[in-house]
Write a protein that holds these residues in place. Sequence first.
Motif, mmCIF file in Angstrom:
data_model
loop_
_atom_site.group_PDB
_atom_site.id
_atom_site.type_symbol
_atom_site.label_atom_id
_atom_site.label_comp_id
_atom_site.label_asym_id
_atom_site.label_seq_id
_atom_site.Cartn_x
_atom_site.Cartn_y
_atom_site.Cartn_z
ATOM 1 N N GLY A 207 0.770 -1.236 0.000
ATOM 2 C CA GLY A 207 0.000 0.000 0.000
ATOM 3 C C GLY A 207 0.796 1.277 0.000
ATOM 4 O O GLY A 207 0.352 2.281 0.566
ATOM 5 N N MET A 208 1.968 1.286 -0.656
ATOM 6 C CA MET A 208 2.758 2.518 -0.667
ATOM 7 C C MET A 208 2.070 3.627 -1.458
ATOM 8 O O MET A 208 2.268 4.800 -1.197
ATOM 9 C CB MET A 208 4.160 2.250 -1.204
ATOM 10 N N PRO B 217 1.664 7.337 1.852
ATOM 11 C CA PRO B 217 0.764 8.471 2.100
ATOM 12 C C PRO B 217 0.868 9.035 3.506
ATOM 13 O O PRO B 217 0.781 10.247 3.703
ATOM 14 C CB PRO B 217 -0.623 7.870 1.841
ATOM 15 N N GLU B 218 1.071 8.164 4.504
ATOM 16 C CA GLU B 218 1.127 8.637 5.889
ATOM 17 C C GLU B 218 2.402 9.428 6.185
ATOM 18 O O GLU B 218 2.506 10.080 7.225
ATOM 19 C CB GLU B 218 0.986 7.473 6.875
ATOM 20 N N TRP C 13 -8.155 9.930 1.816
ATOM 21 C CA TRP C 13 -7.035 10.017 0.880
ATOM 22 C C TRP C 13 -7.133 11.360 0.164
ATOM 23 O O TRP C 13 -8.165 11.687 -0.418
ATOM 24 C CB TRP C 13 -7.104 8.894 -0.146
ATOM 25 N N VAL C 14 -6.066 12.113 0.193
ATOM 26 C CA VAL C 14 -6.040 13.431 -0.449
ATOM 27 C C VAL C 14 -4.949 13.411 -1.524
ATOM 28 O O VAL C 14 -3.767 13.218 -1.210
ATOM 29 C CB VAL C 14 -5.755 14.550 0.572
ATOM 30 N N LEU D 162 0.432 13.205 -5.988
ATOM 31 C CA LEU D 162 0.955 12.691 -4.731
ATOM 32 C C LEU D 162 -0.213 12.541 -3.762
ATOM 33 O O LEU D 162 -0.980 13.482 -3.567
ATOM 34 C CB LEU D 162 1.993 13.651 -4.148
ATOM 35 N N THR D 163 -0.334 11.356 -3.148
ATOM 36 C CA THR D 163 -1.445 11.088 -2.236
ATOM 37 C C THR D 163 -0.963 11.063 -0.796
ATOM 38 O O THR D 163 0.045 10.420 -0.475
ATOM 39 C CB THR D 163 -2.124 9.750 -2.579
ATOM 40 N N GLY D 164 -1.683 11.779 0.067
ATOM 41 C CA GLY D 164 -1.447 11.754 1.504
ATOM 42 C C GLY D 164 -2.732 11.409 2.224
ATOM 43 O O GLY D 164 -3.760 11.153 1.596
ATOM 44 N N VAL D 165 -2.684 11.367 3.549
ATOM 45 C CA VAL D 165 -3.886 11.061 4.326
ATOM 46 C C VAL D 165 -4.123 12.150 5.362
ATOM 47 O O VAL D 165 -3.185 12.695 5.945
ATOM 48 C CB VAL D 165 -3.803 9.678 5.025
#
Length: 349
Positions: free
Chosen positions: A232-233, A273-274, A306-307, A315-318
């Motif tokens: 899940g990277m 993401p984290e 998920w943003v 680029l996805t972050g949380v």
Amino acid sequence: MLQITELSKTLGSFALKGVSLSIADGEYFIILGPTGAGKTILLETIAGIHAPDAGSITMDGHEISRMEPKERGVGMVYQDYMLFPHLTVEENIGFGLKQRSIDPAAIRKQVGEAAEMLGIGHLLERYPGTLSGGEQQRAAIARALVIKPRILLLDEPLSALDVTTRERLRRELVLIHRRTKITIIHITHHFEDLFALAERAAVMQNGTVVQVGTPEEIFKRPHTEFIANFTGMENLIRGISTVHDTEASIDLGRITVTALTDIEGEVVVGIRPEEVIISAGPIASGARNSYRGVITDIRPNGMFSWVTIDIGEPLTGVLTPQSLATMNLAVGENVYATFKASAVHVFAA
């Protein structure tokens, strides 16, 4: 306690290729991988269902590769339970003991103890067809444990269960392991099982073991792009790496990121993401990578969202819903995405 050395087995078009693993006495060991990775074939070869073409399996220092399954001291539980529909829960749990000609009174006692440990003592007179999936799986585990095996093999034991039952049975497996101190080898394709259950784990791909380590090592320091993607990277981007002393500048096309790596040339960059800090404005931080971008997507997912931010690359972050509300963020808003050089995982392409 269990030593697998250069184990190979071909079945039809699939082959296990040179699998080597060492598993300690009393360890909860997970084998993780996608469907078709060879996990079940490996488990069945340990159990004695298949004879290896090459390599060896030793338990407590004794070679068991050619032993009959019943001589190995192994209990196995499949994801589809494999309970006998015409037998009661009590008869199913006690089946292995009956095959060993154990005294009926002793069978009843041991079956009762196993059933109570699994929380199904009140179901002993029922038949499998009247049970829920979770109850059937508990009966199958009790049947495997009641023979007091040296190793308990679990083949995707949680996959057929709903989310709530799966989480409850995860907690019960932790308690069973703590109480019995039995060696458990558990195969799964759910990487969430790693942190809930495993002391160590192996990741399999195409019949080979590609990484062995603690859950944290596999999750935070994956050896390959495949492992990063499977665990899940989320952010995996191709680029060109140029190394300067102990760090590298990696050209991703429209942006350049800084990473701690000695890998040069064509690479794949991975960022969890984290590890991405999302803020409405620039933040004071020692992080080497910070970019201004625009939110292109927000996907709610229960306790977090998920943003996705376009910083030249998606680029996805949380973020938690509370953080989204506090910063008043929405699609189209400008934000900053920040992450450390140590958070950038680099794999040779």
